[in-house]
Each structure stands twice: as C-alpha cells, then as structure tokens.
Scaffold this motif. Structure first.
Motif, PDB file in Angstrom:
ATOM      1  N   LYS A  11      -3.391  13.185 -10.871  1.00 22.42           N
ATOM      2  CA  LYS A  11      -2.098  12.638 -10.492  1.00 22.42           C
ATOM      3  C   LYS A  11      -2.318  11.229  -9.968  1.00 22.42           C
ATOM      4  O   LYS A  11      -3.202  10.996  -9.141  1.00 22.42           O
ATOM      5  CB  LYS A  11      -1.464  13.509  -9.412  1.00 22.42           C
ATOM      6  N   TYR A  12      -1.530  10.300 -10.444  1.00 25.95           N
ATOM      7  CA  TYR A  12      -1.697   8.914 -10.033  1.00 25.95           C
ATOM      8  C   TYR A  12      -0.390   8.348  -9.521  1.00 25.95           C
ATOM      9  O   TYR A  12       0.682   8.891  -9.760  1.00 25.95           O
ATOM     10  CB  TYR A  12      -2.207   8.054 -11.190  1.00 25.95           C
ATOM     11  N   SER A  13      -0.506   7.250  -8.802  1.00 27.01           N
ATOM     12  CA  SER A  13       0.653   6.471  -8.369  1.00 27.01           C
ATOM     13  C   SER A  13       0.490   5.070  -8.927  1.00 27.01           C
ATOM     14  O   SER A  13      -0.622   4.570  -9.027  1.00 27.01           O
ATOM     15  CB  SER A  13       0.712   6.402  -6.847  1.00 27.01           C
ATOM     16  N   THR A  14       1.584   4.451  -9.270  1.00 32.36           N
ATOM     17  CA  THR A  14       1.539   3.094  -9.796  1.00 32.36           C
ATOM     18  C   THR A  14       1.850   2.119  -8.678  1.00 32.36           C
ATOM     19  O   THR A  14       2.878   2.239  -8.013  1.00 32.36           O
ATOM     20  CB  THR A  14       2.550   2.921 -10.939  1.00 32.36           C
ATOM     21  N   CYS A  15       0.951   1.169  -8.467  1.00 32.73           N
ATOM     22  CA  CYS A  15       1.155   0.149  -7.443  1.00 32.73           C
ATOM     23  C   CYS A  15       2.316  -0.753  -7.875  1.00 32.73           C
ATOM     24  O   CYS A  15       2.361  -1.206  -9.020  1.00 32.73           O
ATOM     25  CB  CYS A  15      -0.125  -0.665  -7.245  1.00 32.73           C
ATOM     26  N   ASN A  16       3.234  -1.013  -6.968  1.00 28.70           N
ATOM     27  CA  ASN A  16       4.402  -1.819  -7.302  1.00 28.70           C
ATOM     28  C   ASN A  16       4.100  -3.309  -7.364  1.00 28.70           C
ATOM     29  O   ASN A  16       4.945  -4.082  -7.802  1.00 28.70           O
ATOM     30  CB  ASN A  16       5.510  -1.590  -6.268  1.00 28.70           C
ATOM     31  N   TYR A  17       2.915  -3.719  -6.967  1.00 32.19           N
ATOM     32  CA  TYR A  17       2.609  -5.142  -6.880  1.00 32.19           C
ATOM     33  C   TYR A  17       1.615  -5.595  -7.949  1.00 32.19           C
ATOM     34  O   TYR A  17       1.761  -6.666  -8.506  1.00 32.19           O
ATOM     35  CB  TYR A  17       2.116  -5.470  -5.472  1.00 32.19           C
ATOM     36  N   CYS A  18       0.611  -4.782  -8.285  1.00 32.75           N
ATOM     37  CA  CYS A  18      -0.321  -5.160  -9.353  1.00 32.75           C
ATOM     38  C   CYS A  18      -0.131  -4.310 -10.606  1.00 32.75           C
ATOM     39  O   CYS A  18      -0.768  -4.549 -11.620  1.00 32.75           O
ATOM     40  CB  CYS A  18      -1.766  -5.063  -8.871  1.00 32.75           C
ATOM     41  N   LYS A  19       0.749  -3.296 -10.537  1.00 35.83           N
ATOM     42  CA  LYS A  19       1.112  -2.424 -11.661  1.00 35.83           C
ATOM     43  C   LYS A  19      -0.067  -1.620 -12.208  1.00 35.83           C
ATOM     44  O   LYS A  19      -0.064  -1.209 -13.361  1.00 35.83           O
ATOM     45  CB  LYS A  19       1.741  -3.234 -12.813  1.00 35.83           C
ATOM     46  N   ARG A  20      -1.089  -1.350 -11.377  1.00 39.39           N
ATOM     47  CA  ARG A  20      -2.209  -0.523 -11.800  1.00 39.39           C
ATOM     48  C   ARG A  20      -1.963   0.932 -11.403  1.00 39.39           C
ATOM     49  O   ARG A  20      -1.263   1.209 -10.440  1.00 39.39           O
ATOM     50  CB  ARG A  20      -3.519  -0.990 -11.148  1.00 39.39           C
ATOM     51  N   LYS A  21      -2.553   1.848 -12.159  1.00 39.85           N
ATOM     52  CA  LYS A  21      -2.485   3.268 -11.837  1.00 39.85           C
ATOM     53  C   LYS A  21      -3.643   3.580 -10.902  1.00 39.85           C
ATOM     54  O   LYS A  21      -4.802   3.436 -11.272  1.00 39.85           O
ATOM     55  CB  LYS A  21      -2.588   4.102 -13.107  1.00 39.85           C
ATOM     56  N   VAL A  22      -3.326   3.984  -9.682  1.00 41.37           N
ATOM     57  CA  VAL A  22      -4.353   4.209  -8.677  1.00 41.37           C
ATOM     58  C   VAL A  22      -4.324   5.649  -8.193  1.00 41.37           C
ATOM     59  O   VAL A  22      -3.281   6.303  -8.198  1.00 41.37           O
ATOM     60  CB  VAL A  22      -4.199   3.234  -7.485  1.00 41.37           C
ATOM     61  N   CYS A  23      -5.483   6.133  -7.742  1.00 38.00           N
ATOM     62  CA  CYS A  23      -5.587   7.492  -7.218  1.00 38.00           C
ATOM     63  C   CYS A  23      -5.138   7.515  -5.756  1.00 38.00           C
ATOM     64  O   CYS A  23      -4.839   6.486  -5.162  1.00 38.00           O
ATOM     65  CB  CYS A  23      -7.022   8.004  -7.354  1.00 38.00           C
ATOM     66  N   ASP A  45      -4.091  -4.972  -2.860  1.00 38.13           N
ATOM     67  CA  ASP A  45      -2.895  -5.767  -2.567  1.00 38.13           C
ATOM     68  C   ASP A  45      -2.577  -5.788  -1.080  1.00 38.13           C
ATOM     69  O   ASP A  45      -1.896  -6.696  -0.610  1.00 38.13           O
ATOM     70  CB  ASP A  45      -1.694  -5.239  -3.350  1.00 38.13           C
ATOM     71  N   TRP A  46      -3.055  -4.799  -0.328  1.00 40.73           N
ATOM     72  CA  TRP A  46      -2.843  -4.797   1.116  1.00 40.73           C
ATOM     73  C   TRP A  46      -3.568  -5.975   1.759  1.00 40.73           C
ATOM     74  O   TRP A  46      -3.117  -6.529   2.751  1.00 40.73           O
ATOM     75  CB  TRP A  46      -3.328  -3.479   1.710  1.00 40.73           C
ATOM     76  N   SER A  47      -4.688  -6.398   1.191  1.00 39.38           N
ATOM     77  CA  SER A  47      -5.441  -7.518   1.761  1.00 39.38           C
ATOM     78  C   SER A  47      -4.810  -8.867   1.419  1.00 39.38           C
ATOM     79  O   SER A  47      -5.151  -9.877   2.038  1.00 39.38           O
ATOM     80  CB  SER A  47      -6.891  -7.486   1.275  1.00 39.38           C
ATOM     81  N   LYS A  48      -3.882  -8.896   0.459  1.00 41.96           N
ATOM     82  CA  LYS A  48      -3.154 -10.120   0.132  1.00 41.96           C
ATOM     83  C   LYS A  48      -1.911 -10.178   1.010  1.00 41.96           C
ATOM     84  O   LYS A  48      -1.047  -9.312   0.925  1.00 41.96           O
ATOM     85  CB  LYS A  48      -2.763 -10.137  -1.340  1.00 41.96           C
ATOM     86  N   MET A  49      -1.828 -11.189   1.843  1.00 39.82           N
ATOM     87  CA  MET A  49      -0.750 -11.249   2.838  1.00 39.82           C
ATOM     88  C   MET A  49       0.632 -11.361   2.210  1.00 39.82           C
ATOM     89  O   MET A  49       1.600 -10.829   2.745  1.00 39.82           O
ATOM     90  CB  MET A  49      -0.985 -12.415   3.797  1.00 39.82           C
ATOM     91  N   ALA A  50       0.744 -12.016   1.062  1.00 39.72           N
ATOM     92  CA  ALA A  50       2.058 -12.148   0.422  1.00 39.72           C
ATOM     93  C   ALA A  50       2.568 -10.789  -0.055  1.00 39.72           C
ATOM     94  O   ALA A  50       3.744 -10.455   0.125  1.00 39.72           O
ATOM     95  CB  ALA A  50       1.964 -13.114  -0.751  1.00 39.72           C
ATOM     96  N   SER A  51       1.691  -9.987  -0.636  1.00 41.76           N
ATOM     97  CA  SER A  51       2.090  -8.651  -1.099  1.00 41.76           C
ATOM     98  C   SER A  51       2.411  -7.735   0.066  1.00 41.76           C
ATOM     99  O   SER A  51       3.364  -6.961   0.031  1.00 41.76           O
ATOM    100  CB  SER A  51       0.976  -8.022  -1.935  1.00 41.76           C
ATOM    101  N   ARG A  52       1.615  -7.822   1.131  1.00 38.44           N
ATOM    102  CA  ARG A  52       1.852  -6.979   2.300  1.00 38.44           C
ATOM    103  C   ARG A  52       3.166  -7.333   2.971  1.00 38.44           C
ATOM    104  O   ARG A  52       3.914  -6.461   3.417  1.00 38.44           O
ATOM    105  CB  ARG A  52       0.714  -7.130   3.306  1.00 38.44           C
ATOM    106  N   LYS A  53       3.497  -8.609   3.013  1.00 38.62           N
ATOM    107  CA  LYS A  53       4.739  -9.047   3.647  1.00 38.62           C
ATOM    108  C   LYS A  53       5.953  -8.544   2.869  1.00 38.62           C
ATOM    109  O   LYS A  53       6.919  -8.076   3.462  1.00 38.62           O
ATOM    110  CB  LYS A  53       4.755 -10.565   3.745  1.00 38.62           C
ATOM    111  N   THR A  54       5.904  -8.601   1.542  1.00 40.68           N
ATOM    112  CA  THR A  54       7.025  -8.100   0.749  1.00 40.68           C
ATOM    113  C   THR A  54       7.132  -6.586   0.840  1.00 40.68           C
ATOM    114  O   THR A  54       8.230  -6.040   0.803  1.00 40.68           O
ATOM    115  CB  THR A  54       6.906  -8.524  -0.723  1.00 40.68           C
ATOM    116  N   PHE A  55       5.995  -5.885   0.968  1.00 43.09           N
ATOM    117  CA  PHE A  55       6.027  -4.430   1.128  1.00 43.09           C
ATOM    118  C   PHE A  55       6.670  -4.031   2.442  1.00 43.09           C
ATOM    119  O   PHE A  55       7.508  -3.144   2.492  1.00 43.09           O
ATOM    120  CB  PHE A  55       4.601  -3.872   1.061  1.00 43.09           C
TER     121      PHE A  55
END
Length: 62
Positions: A11-23, A45-55
C-alpha cells in the motif's frame, strides 16, 4: 516499489508535492484538509521549507 527507498510495498501514498509513490516509512506527515482531501508529504519534501510551508498552511480552498 517505493520510489524513495526502493522497498517492496503493498500500500502506498502519493506525495502531493513531488508526486512520488512512497511507503509508510517514507511519509513524514499527512493530514485531512476536508473529508475527501488528504495531504501527504514525504521526508524529502519536509526538508524543503517551501513545500513544508505550503503543507502547513493548506486550507479547504486548495
């Protein structure tokens, strides 16, 4: 296959910021914005401040 760590997953989840399928191990955080919208952010993407701020500032309008 997880696109971040290359492990076999069922079962995977798709990251909303890089669009990768992650476990589940590569998902840093997830939250429900509304009943039907679920935001997922991976550890990269959590380590990228722009992505974390939008999340963190996501509302129902997005």
């Amino acid at each position: 296959m997880c696109e971040r760590c290359s492990n076999d997953i069922h079962k995977y989840s798709t990251c909303n910021y890089c669009k990768r399928k992650v476990c589940i191990n590569c998902v840093k955080s997830s939250r429900r914005v509304s009943k039907v919208i679920r935001l997922v952010i991976c550890k990269d993407d959590w380590s990228k401040m722009a992505s974390r701020k939008t999340f963190k500032s996501a509302t129902k309008e997005q």
